[in-house]
Write an enzyme that holds these catalytic residues in place. Structure first.
Site, PDB file in Angstrom:
ATOM      1  N   ARG A   4       0.657  -1.219   0.040  1.00 45.38           N
ATOM      2  CA  ARG A   4       0.169   0.056  -0.090  1.00 45.38           C
ATOM      3  C   ARG A   4       0.789   1.307  -0.092  1.00 45.38           C
ATOM      4  NH1 ARG A   4      -4.047   0.300   4.535  1.00 45.38           N
ATOM      5  NH2 ARG A   4      -2.725  -1.265   5.528  1.00 45.38           N
ATOM      6  N   ASN A  53       1.600   2.101   6.802  1.00 42.44           N
ATOM      7  CA  ASN A  53       1.095   1.196   5.506  1.00 42.44           C
ATOM      8  C   ASN A  53       1.160   1.927   4.498  1.00 42.44           C
ATOM      9  OD1 ASN A  53       1.096  -1.498   7.218  1.00 42.44           O
ATOM     10  ND2 ASN A  53      -0.359  -0.179   8.121  1.00 42.44           N
ATOM     11  N   TYR A  81      37.046  21.109  -6.677  1.00 42.59           N
ATOM     12  CA  TYR A  81      36.640  20.194  -7.494  1.00 42.59           C
ATOM     13  C   TYR A  81      37.034  20.448  -8.910  1.00 42.59           C
ATOM     14  CZ  TYR A  81      33.725  16.390  -9.772  1.00 42.59           C
ATOM     15  OH  TYR A  81      33.454  15.262 -10.562  1.00 42.59           O
ATOM     16  N   GLN A  89      13.792 -13.901   4.853  1.00 40.06           N
ATOM     17  CA  GLN A  89      12.483 -14.942   4.703  1.00 40.06           C
ATOM     18  C   GLN A  89      12.021 -14.584   3.608  1.00 40.06           C
ATOM     19  OE1 GLN A  89       8.994 -13.146   6.615  1.00 40.06           O
ATOM     20  NE2 GLN A  89       8.193 -14.964   6.867  1.00 40.06           N
TER      21      GLN A  89
HETATM   22  C1  UD1 Z   1      -0.133  -8.273  12.907  1.00 39.01           C
HETATM   23  C2  UD1 Z   1      -0.777  -8.819  14.163  1.00 39.01           C
HETATM   24  C3  UD1 Z   1      -1.912  -8.422  14.643  1.00 39.01           C
HETATM   25  C4  UD1 Z   1      -1.503  -7.013  15.158  1.00 39.01           C
HETATM   26  C5  UD1 Z   1      -0.848  -6.158  13.945  1.00 39.01           C
HETATM   27  C6  UD1 Z   1      -0.359  -4.892  14.492  1.00 39.01           C
HETATM   28  C7  UD1 Z   1       0.057 -11.367  13.623  1.00 39.01           C
HETATM   29  C8  UD1 Z   1      -0.360 -12.682  13.128  1.00 39.01           C
HETATM   30  N1  UD1 Z   1      -0.869 -10.598  13.432  1.00 39.01           N
HETATM   31  O1  UD1 Z   1      -1.041  -8.246  11.896  1.00 39.01           O
HETATM   32  O2  UD1 Z   1      -2.295  -9.252  15.677  1.00 39.01           O
HETATM   33  O3  UD1 Z   1      -2.673  -6.478  15.588  1.00 39.01           O
HETATM   34  O4  UD1 Z   1       0.101  -7.117  13.453  1.00 39.01           O
HETATM   35  O5  UD1 Z   1      -0.001  -4.156  13.484  1.00 39.01           O
HETATM   36  O6  UD1 Z   1       1.224 -11.265  13.951  1.00 39.01           O
HETATM   37  N2  UD1 Z   1       6.102  -9.674   8.346  1.00 39.01           N
HETATM   38  C9  UD1 Z   1       7.137 -10.236   8.101  1.00 39.01           C
HETATM   39  N3  UD1 Z   1       7.247 -11.653   7.321  1.00 39.01           N
HETATM   40  C10 UD1 Z   1       5.843 -12.014   7.124  1.00 39.01           C
HETATM   41  C11 UD1 Z   1       4.932 -11.492   7.800  1.00 39.01           C
HETATM   42  C12 UD1 Z   1       5.076 -10.256   8.306  1.00 39.01           C
HETATM   43  O7  UD1 Z   1       8.335  -9.902   8.211  1.00 39.01           O
HETATM   44  O8  UD1 Z   1       5.820 -13.253   6.728  1.00 39.01           O
HETATM   45  C13 UD1 Z   1       6.451  -8.406   9.205  1.00 39.01           C
HETATM   46  C14 UD1 Z   1       5.707  -7.218   8.193  1.00 39.01           C
HETATM   47  O9  UD1 Z   1       6.761  -6.831   7.275  1.00 39.01           O
HETATM   48  C15 UD1 Z   1       5.225  -6.412   9.383  1.00 39.01           C
HETATM   49  C16 UD1 Z   1       5.190  -7.307  10.600  1.00 39.01           C
HETATM   50  O10 UD1 Z   1       5.775  -8.352  10.288  1.00 39.01           O
HETATM   51  O11 UD1 Z   1       6.408  -5.461   9.832  1.00 39.01           O
HETATM   52  C17 UD1 Z   1       3.577  -7.560  10.821  1.00 39.01           C
HETATM   53  O12 UD1 Z   1       3.075  -8.189   9.441  1.00 39.01           O
HETATM   54  P1  UD1 Z   1       1.914  -7.560   8.850  1.00 39.01           P
HETATM   55  O13 UD1 Z   1       1.539  -8.327   7.757  1.00 39.01           O
HETATM   56  O14 UD1 Z   1       1.573  -6.006   8.953  1.00 39.01           O
HETATM   57  O15 UD1 Z   1       0.544  -7.836  10.176  1.00 39.01           O
HETATM   58  P2  UD1 Z   1      -0.808  -7.858  10.347  1.00 39.01           P
HETATM   59  O16 UD1 Z   1      -1.801  -8.487   9.394  1.00 39.01           O
HETATM   60  O17 UD1 Z   1      -0.865  -6.347  10.478  1.00 39.01           O
HETATM   61 MG    MG Z   2       0.246  -4.814   9.625  1.00 41.51          MG
END
Ligand code: UD1
Ligand code: MG
Length: 449
Positions: free
Chosen positions: A15, A226, A369, A75
């Site tokens: 986004r 985001n 320069y 990852q």
């Molecule tokens: C996550 C939480 C949610 C919380 C929210 C707060 C989980 C399952 N959910 O949801 O409970 O309320 O954050 O903002 O944890 N990331 C990785 N690798 C991945 C997935 C994510 O590095 O495979 C990183 C993302 O870059 C980000 C963070 O982890 O910095 C959170 O991931 P995001 O996809 O934003 O999780 P949410 O769905 O927002």
């Molecule tokens: Mg998030």
């Protein structure tokens, strides 16, 4: 007790609508990743692991730029937050003590909050950072009973009743490192998103007889970024806080709402900052220095009693000693100005050393320069550089020497010498009047045609 940090930064950030990985977008002149690392650094962690994915190389470079000791793991593919944490396990296999999981896109968690989480570990196996959300939206919900945390329910998987809960998950989690990795290894992906949720470790821990608890922080700390709109809102939030802190610390801001700070700006007590001043990264302003309006500063150090501007630009490596005066339309880059140096107007000083109490006249340029390489200019103490001197580097001007106005100095000037490097003046008496008369006659003749 040793602490390790795991910073999740693999996400795409769709986004943001950007080529740049999300965590490298800047807030207060620093990648948002650096904000998360700075908060974590306050705990003096033994190890820091950043989990990268999208734009892995760029993100790793930025992490190591913050601190060379930061380790990174890639990852790929990104299968969820638990899967992300699991990637850090090999790097932290034999660490003792706790691990804290932070997000790279959540820049405002306060050091005090992280310390409170570590303290809460005395009572709980797993500690989660929660907040009361004004608009809970799609955050994970914290299911609690008294001060116990029972589970975290992701929005997608929550019932209507659970969605009505306003206590939300920030994403920050703390547990003993070994326990954390053994818990994430058990997490499955049987959920609405088919992802490995880090949040599942709460229920898994409880099944093992470990308790889980919540530390609650202000919602402003958990602000995630985001979108570009959220990035702009984060910038505004940072600046508002930085201005208030500067005022509290005894800094005068004439028009606070027009001053912009970087994450690492240091300003001493009784410094005065005028209107419309922008601090890029790496600026230190000592006590009692004054930065007048419309200045742009980065990577520089301004000592006590110095004054800068209005309309001055200090670039990386500008070192101003005590009582230096830098006036309007002056640019200083990679140059050391010793005590009491005066550079009043319309000047460029780059790649130079200027000795104490030297005066640099208006319009002086260090020609540093040659189109291929940069060269240094050395000016001694108590020298006088006449207005409009071009100092063609490499070149030096000795202590107490003087350059005549309008000189192009291409050879070293010894101490106490006068150097004149310009065409000799020619004066022709009466010629101006004769010239004007001729021109007027030409104009009059044209008018008749
Ligand atoms: C996550 C939480 C949610 C919380 C929210 C707060 C989980 C399952 N959910 O949801 O409970 O309320 O954050 O903002 O944890 N990331 C990785 N690798 C991945 C997935 C994510 O590095 O495979 C990183 C993302 O870059 C980000 C963070 O982890 O910095 C959170 O991931 P995001 O996809 O934003 O999780 P949410 O769905 O927002
Ligand atoms: Mg998030």
């Amino acid at each position: 007790m040793p602490v390790s940090l795991i910073v999740l930064a693999a996400g795409m950030g769709t986004r943001m609508n950007s080529e740049l990985p999300k965590v490298l977008h800047k807030v207060a002149a620093a990648p948002m990743l650096h904000h998360a690392l700075a908060a974590g650094a306050s705990l003096s962690p033994d190890k820091i692991v950043v989990v990268t994915g999208h734009g892995a190389d760029e993100v790793a470079r930025a992490a190591q730029h913050y601190d060379e000791a930061v380790e990174t793991v890639v990852q790929d593919p990104q299968l969820g937050t638990a899967h992300a944490v699991a990637q850090a396990a090999p790097k932290l296999a034999d660490v003792a003590g706790d691990a804290i999981v932070l997000y790279g896109d959540t820049p405002f968690i306060r050091p005090e909050t992280l310390a409170a989480m570590l303290a809460a570990r005395a009572e709980h196996g797993v500690v989660v950072l929660g907040f009361h959300a004004r608009h809970p939206g799609r955050y994970g919900r914290l299911l609690t009973a008294g001060d116990r945390l029972l589970a975290i329910r992701e929005f997608k998987d929550a019932s209507d009743e659970e969605r009505a809960i306003t206590l939300c998950n920030s994403g920050v989690i703390c547990a003993e490192a070994r326990t954390l990795f053994s818990l994430v290894a058990e997490v499955g992906c049987d959920n609405a998103a088919s992802e490995y949720y880090l949040t599942d470790i709460v229920e898994l821990a409880r099944k093992r007889g470990l308790s889980a608890g919540v530390v609650i922080c202000d919602e402003a700390e958990t602000m995630g970024i985001n979108t570009r709109a959220e990035l702009a809102a984060a910038e505004a939030a940072f600046q508002a806080r930085a201005r208030a802190e500067a005022l509290d610390n005894g800094v005068t801001l004439t028009a606070p709402e027009t001053v912009f700070f970087a994450l690492d700006t240091h300003i001493g007590r009784d410094a005065i900052i005028g209107a419309n001043v922008l601090f890029g990264p790496g600026v230190t302003i000592e006590s009692g220095a004054e930065i007048k309006g419309f200045c742009h500063l980065e990577g520089c150090h301004v000592s006590r009693g110095a004054d800068v501007g209005p309309f001055a630009r200090l670039r990386p490596g500008a070192e101003l000693a005590e009582d230096v005066h830098v006036g309007n339309f002056v640019e200083i880059k990679n140059a050391i100005l010793d005590e009491g140096v005066k550079v009043g107007h319309l000047t460029y000083i780059g790649d130079a050393d200027v000795g104490e109490f030297t005066n640099i006249g208006a319009g002086t340029v260090t020609c540093n320069y040659d189109g291929v390489m940069k060269h240094r200019t050395k000016i001694g103490k108590r020298a006088f550089i006449g207005s409009d001197t071009m100092l063609v580097a490499p070149v030096s001007v000795g202590d107490g020497a003087l350059t005549a106005s309008g000189s192009v100095i291409t050879e070293d000037v010894p101490a106490e010498a006068v150097a004149i490097g310009r065409a000799k003046q020619v004066t022709k008496p009466g010629l101006a009047t004769a010239l004007f008369e001729r021109l007027r006659a030409i104009k009059a003749a044209k008018g008749k045609v």
